[in-house]
Design a protein around this motif. Structure first.
Motif, short mmCIF file in Angstrom:
data_model
loop_
_atom_site.label_atom_id
_atom_site.label_comp_id
_atom_site.label_asym_id
_atom_site.label_seq_id
_atom_site.Cartn_x
_atom_site.Cartn_y
_atom_site.Cartn_z
N ALA A 91 -1.76 0.29 -8.34
CA ALA A 91 -1.06 -0.09 -9.56
C ALA A 91 -2.07 -0.26 -10.69
N PHE A 92 -1.56 -0.25 -11.89
CA PHE A 92 -2.40 -0.51 -13.05
C PHE A 92 -2.15 -1.96 -13.47
N ALA A 93 -3.07 -2.82 -13.09
CA ALA A 93 -2.85 -4.26 -13.24
C ALA A 93 -2.65 -4.69 -14.69
N HIS A 94 -3.28 -3.95 -15.61
CA HIS A 94 -3.19 -4.39 -17.01
C HIS A 94 -1.94 -3.88 -17.70
N LEU A 95 -1.25 -2.94 -17.08
CA LEU A 95 -0.09 -2.35 -17.73
C LEU A 95 1.19 -3.00 -17.21
N ASP A 99 5.25 1.01 -17.98
CA ASP A 99 4.14 1.97 -18.04
C ASP A 99 3.70 2.37 -16.64
N VAL A 103 3.67 6.30 -16.10
CA VAL A 103 2.42 6.89 -16.55
C VAL A 103 2.17 8.22 -15.84
N GLY A 104 1.81 9.23 -16.60
CA GLY A 104 1.60 10.56 -16.03
C GLY A 104 2.79 11.48 -16.26
N GLU A 106 5.57 10.70 -18.72
CA GLU A 106 6.32 9.88 -19.68
C GLU A 106 7.41 10.70 -20.36
N LEU A 114 6.15 8.72 -27.14
CA LEU A 114 6.88 8.19 -26.01
C LEU A 114 8.31 7.87 -26.41
N ARG B 202 -1.31 5.71 -23.45
CA ARG B 202 -0.98 4.95 -22.24
C ARG B 202 -1.85 5.41 -21.06
N ARG B 203 -2.13 6.71 -21.03
CA ARG B 203 -2.94 7.23 -19.93
C ARG B 203 -4.38 6.74 -20.02
N TYR B 205 -5.29 3.86 -21.15
CA TYR B 205 -5.29 2.49 -20.64
C TYR B 205 -5.13 2.48 -19.12
N ALA B 206 -4.28 3.36 -18.61
CA ALA B 206 -4.08 3.41 -17.16
C ALA B 206 -5.38 3.78 -16.46
N SER B 209 -7.74 0.96 -16.50
CA SER B 209 -7.32 -0.16 -15.66
C SER B 209 -7.66 0.08 -14.20
N ASN B 210 -7.45 1.29 -13.73
CA ASN B 210 -7.67 1.59 -12.31
C ASN B 210 -7.89 3.11 -12.16
N ALA B 214 -5.33 6.11 -11.17
CA ALA B 214 -5.01 7.12 -12.17
C ALA B 214 -5.17 8.51 -11.56
#
Lengths: 505, 335
Positions: A91-95, A99, A103-104, A106, A114, B202-203, B205-206, B209-210, B214
């Protein structure tokens, strides 16, 4: 029979020439929950990675509804409807949840903007379908593990996936969260989603699955209807290999005083109430599946982490918690699992690595003396039979096996009384393995108390005087050398608290 | 059983710090307003329109480039070649357009400057993403190369006589507001739009983040990295075009320490140096806060040595910001 949703045939993958998966074939029906079982290293993870497109298999074919899927391409697998919830946190912890779900892929308005309202609407609909209330605007790091997993499932569903791969999905869930997950799994099945379910937990496999596929050493053992197989049979199929003729060490070793004594060691959520003792000259094996908490116990004993409660004593003297220098001073040594990062300073020379633990110790004196150092290094290299051009070459030029000998030898220079070995032969070739075994045995003969953590069952059976088995952070049983077998170890390692999983089929 | 209470983070010191680091914008904004208020109590002329405008105009380069660097740091990378790049771009722009040198049309000079900026950023990005080298080393090397090339080109001289068309970008106004402020506002708005309203943002940031997740989600992590470096290079060029002509003279010292100012803005603005977290608006506010410091010191009439304190205060801001980030993160890790 219907046409299977997924047809996998002859899938193979080797890493650096070592086969991880050889010629595996599986069929999965729509809406089926298909369990995948096997020991650590049996090839389950590799199979998942091949199916989800994370790695490209060397050979074989994957068909979805009869159409071949382009391999080694995550997008292609997702488009075909195969989506994996990976074991490690993906997972993306900050999102936030929205999102994370999209993500990827959208939804957009026009070329590059978006479609926020649509994302929110669809995310809400997916989570509603799962029956979960999740705050869509919070970053994931503020949600519980179970909620994050729901977001992961929602992401998978947003692909309109026909096959969801779940790798140990209940590993970090509470009993209630597990029940919720099972409810969702059944609901997905009723909607025609097939699930490939990887788990070590027998209760879950028997309660949920209709068929089970067993892998061993990268090969397909069998696929069977769950109704036709018993628990014991399943364990036997997983272990499978002819039990190695035990070239056991002489059991005439006389055991000395208790050197390592651990009482009630606890780190909440990691391991509970661990008590064990190791005598001088004794090798005690610590078995368990990956994630059972073995390495964490070792780290707490050694002072890498501070346990919440419990006591450790060395040769009867209490050991202060949480201090590595004091542990070394008391005669404790740990050879960690990850030798590349924790065990060796790879760019430094062989000689320097061997001296790391003794530099500055009283025996070496305050100032460095090259004569003394050279002698220590030369003795160690000979004792360990390190195959290196000389003490002056960099450690990272050695083979894995010789690196492991260095990691061991580094501690021998410090002359410890208690040695904790974590996976001492992982990734080591057969020849070096024999050397490592010889060194471990020799040390025990000289009176070393050894705690041996290993996922290699034949290794544990060969070396250990006694074997303790951990599962889910607790010691589940102790087996003597005479009574220990791979089946018994595995049965204990697969033990789960019955109270923790209530399954209504 | 269908619902489940959403667990709130435990209240207390850790949670407060956590929130502070996550919503640093408010903290920075409060500090900015507080500073302006306090200084204006001591010296009323601080709030005069001309002074406010001067402060904003002097913050232009930092604000523009911070928009790019925020994304670089969100991706867990760093760029320290921005100052040297600005120096080189100023020289190239000057030599292309002045009568004493190439005497090309201003438009050509500006286009070449923008392309060169983006190109250098592209090289940084390719070396980091595909060469798999640490960005601090890549951009340190780039800094040195660019600085060396700049010194060679300018060869110890000054470039004066900038054409009027170029000067316009530095001193011209539209509706009474300097051109540079219009450009800056546009950059900031576009950057915020990019981050919040586009898949690309958004990508980024994704991936910050990880990165592993990603990759598993099929994102082109390396190309995203190349993009953020290229964007930063382009924004350095934009900043050069709207700030350097204001001076009227181009010499080899342009851009000196600029990278430190921009890094300070981004870090003080709440962008986490470990990636994944940070906002454009936070960096912009921090740039304004730093821009206020040195006029503040002058307006407080602290004497000659006052201006030297400027850098010390900037440095202290970095340390405090990183400390807050670090403590908040380790608190978060424990619950």
């Amino acid at each position: 029979m219907n046409t299977p949703f997924l047809q996998v045939s002859g899938l193979s993958k080797a890493y650096n020439g070592i086969p991880a998966l050889s010629g595996v074939s599986i069929d999965i029906e729509p809406g089926e929950l298909h369990a995948l079982m096997g020991e650590n290293g049996a090839g389950k993870s590799t199979l998942i990675k091949c199916l989800s497109g994370v790695v490209r298999p060397d050979g074989g074919e994957v068909r979805v509804n009869g159409v071949a899927v382009s391999l080694g391409d995550i997008r292609a697998s997702e488009t075909a409807g195969i989506v994996a919830l990976h074991q490690e946190s993906t997972a993306f912890a900050h999102l936030n949840a929205i999102d994370n779900i999209f993500v990827g892929r959208e939804p957009r308005i026009g070329p590059g903007l978006l479609d926020r309202p649509r994302m929110r609407r669809e995310a809400q609909a997916l989570l509603d379908r799962l029956g979960e209330k999740i705050d869509l605007d919070r970053p994931l790091e503020e949600l519980s593990l179970a909620q994050r997993q729901m977001v992961g499932i929602a992401r998978a569903l947003s692909h309109k996936s026909g096959l969801l791969i779940m790798d140990e999905p209940t590993a970090s869930l509470s009993a209630r969260e597990t029940e919720t997950l099972f409810r969702i799994i059944r609901q997905l099945q009723s909607e025609g989603v097939a699930i490939l379910y990887v788990s070590h937990r027998m209760e879950e496999v028997f309660a949920l699955s209709s068929r089970v596929t067993i892998l061993r050493d990268g090969k397909l053992v069998d696929t069977r209807p769950i109704a036709d197989v018993s628990r014991d049979e399943l364990v036997k199929l997983m272990v499978g290999r002819e039990l190695l003729a035990e070239e056991s060490r002489e059991s005439t070793v006389t055991l000395g005083e208790v050197m390592l004594d651990v009482r009630g060691l606890t780190r909440p959520g990691v391991f509970q109430d661990i008590s064990l003792s190791v005598r001088a000259g004794e090798i005690v094996g610590l078995a368990g599946l990956v994630g059972a908490g073995r390495s964490e116990v070792a780290a707490s004993i050694f002072g890498v982490d501070r346990p919440a409660s419990g006591a450790v004593s060395i040769a009867g003297k209490p050991l202060p918690a949480g201090s590595i220098p004091k542990s070394i001073g008391c005669g404790l040594a740990l050879v960690p699992e990850d030798r590349q990062h924790q065990g060796l300073v790879l760019p430094l020379t062989v000689g320097t690595n061997l001296l790391l633990t003794v530099l500055g110790s009283p025996s070496m004196g305050a100032l460095r003396s090259s004569d003394k150092e050279n002698k220590v290094v030369a003795d160690l290299m000979r004792d360990l039979s390190v195959k290196a051009a000389g003490p002056g070459i960099a450690a990272n030029t050695l083979s894995g096996g010789n690196q492991q000998k260095l990691a061991l030898g580094k501690w021998l220079a410090a002359a410890p009384r208690v040695l904790i070995l974590d996976e001492p032969t992982r990734g080591v070739d057969v020849g070096a393995k024999a050397d490592v075994y010889r060194i471990i045995r020799q040390l025990a003969k000289d009176g070393m108390a050894t705690l041996l953590i290993s996922s290699d069952l034949p290794e544990l059976l060969t070396l250990s005087d006694r074997i303790l088995v951990m599962s889910q952070g607790r010691i589940r049983g102790e087996l003597t050398r005479a009574e220990a077998t791979e089946e018994k170890i595995l049965a204990l390692a697969l033990h789960t608290e019955n109270s923790s999983v209530k399954v209504v089929a | 059983m269908t619902t489940q209470a959403i667990s709130n983070p435990a209240p207390g010191f850790g949670a407060t710090l956590s929130r502070l680091s996550r919503q640093r914008e408010y903290g920075v904004l409060a500090l900015l307003l507080l500073t302006i208020f306090a200084v204006s109590l001591v010296n009323h002329s601080f709030l005069a329109g001309g002074n406010i405008r001067d402060i904003l105009v002097s913050s232009v380069p930092a604000v523009i480039v911070a928009c790019g660097l925020t994304l670089v740091i969100v991706m867990g990378e760093i760029d320290i070649s921005m100052g040297a790049l600005m120096g080189l771009l100023a020289t190239v722009m000057g030599q292309l357009t002045t009568p004493a040198h190439a005497n090309l049309p201003v438009a050509v000079g500006i286009i070449v400057t923008l392309l060169l900026g983006a190109g250098i950023g592209l090289i940084n990005g390719l070396l980091v993403a595909y060469g798999r080298m640490p960005s601090i080393i890549v951009t340190l090397g780039m800094l040195t190369v660019l600085h060396g090339v700049n010194l060679t080109l300018i060869n110890g001289h000054y470039i004066t006589d900038l054409p009027a068309g170029l000067r316009f970008f530095g001193i011209g106004t539209f509706l009474g507001i300097p051109i540079s402020l219009w450009v800056t506002a546009a950059v900031v708005i576009l950057a915020i739009l990019l981050v919040r309203q586009t898949p690309l943002g958004r990508r980024i940031y994704a991936a910050g983040s990880n990165p592993e997740a990603a990759r598993l989600a099929g994102l082109p992590v390396r190309n995203l990295k190349v993009f953020v470096f290229m964007l930063t290079g382009l924004l350095v060029a934009v900043a050069t075009v709207v700030s350097v002509p204001r001076l009227g003279v181009i010499e080899s010292g342009i851009g000196q320490n600029f990278e430190l100012v921009v890094v300070t803005c981004v870090v003080v603005g709440g962008t986490s140096i470990s990636g994944g977290r940070g906002t454009i608006i936070g960096s912009v506010l921090a740039a304004l806060l730093l821009g206020v410091i040195s006029p503040m010191l002058i307006f407080l009439r602290l004497g000659e040595s006052a201006t030297y304190w400027d850098r010390a205060i900037q440095g202290a801001f970095i340390l405090v910001a990183v400390l807050i980030d670090h403590v908040a993160r380790s608190r978060r890790g424990t619950h």
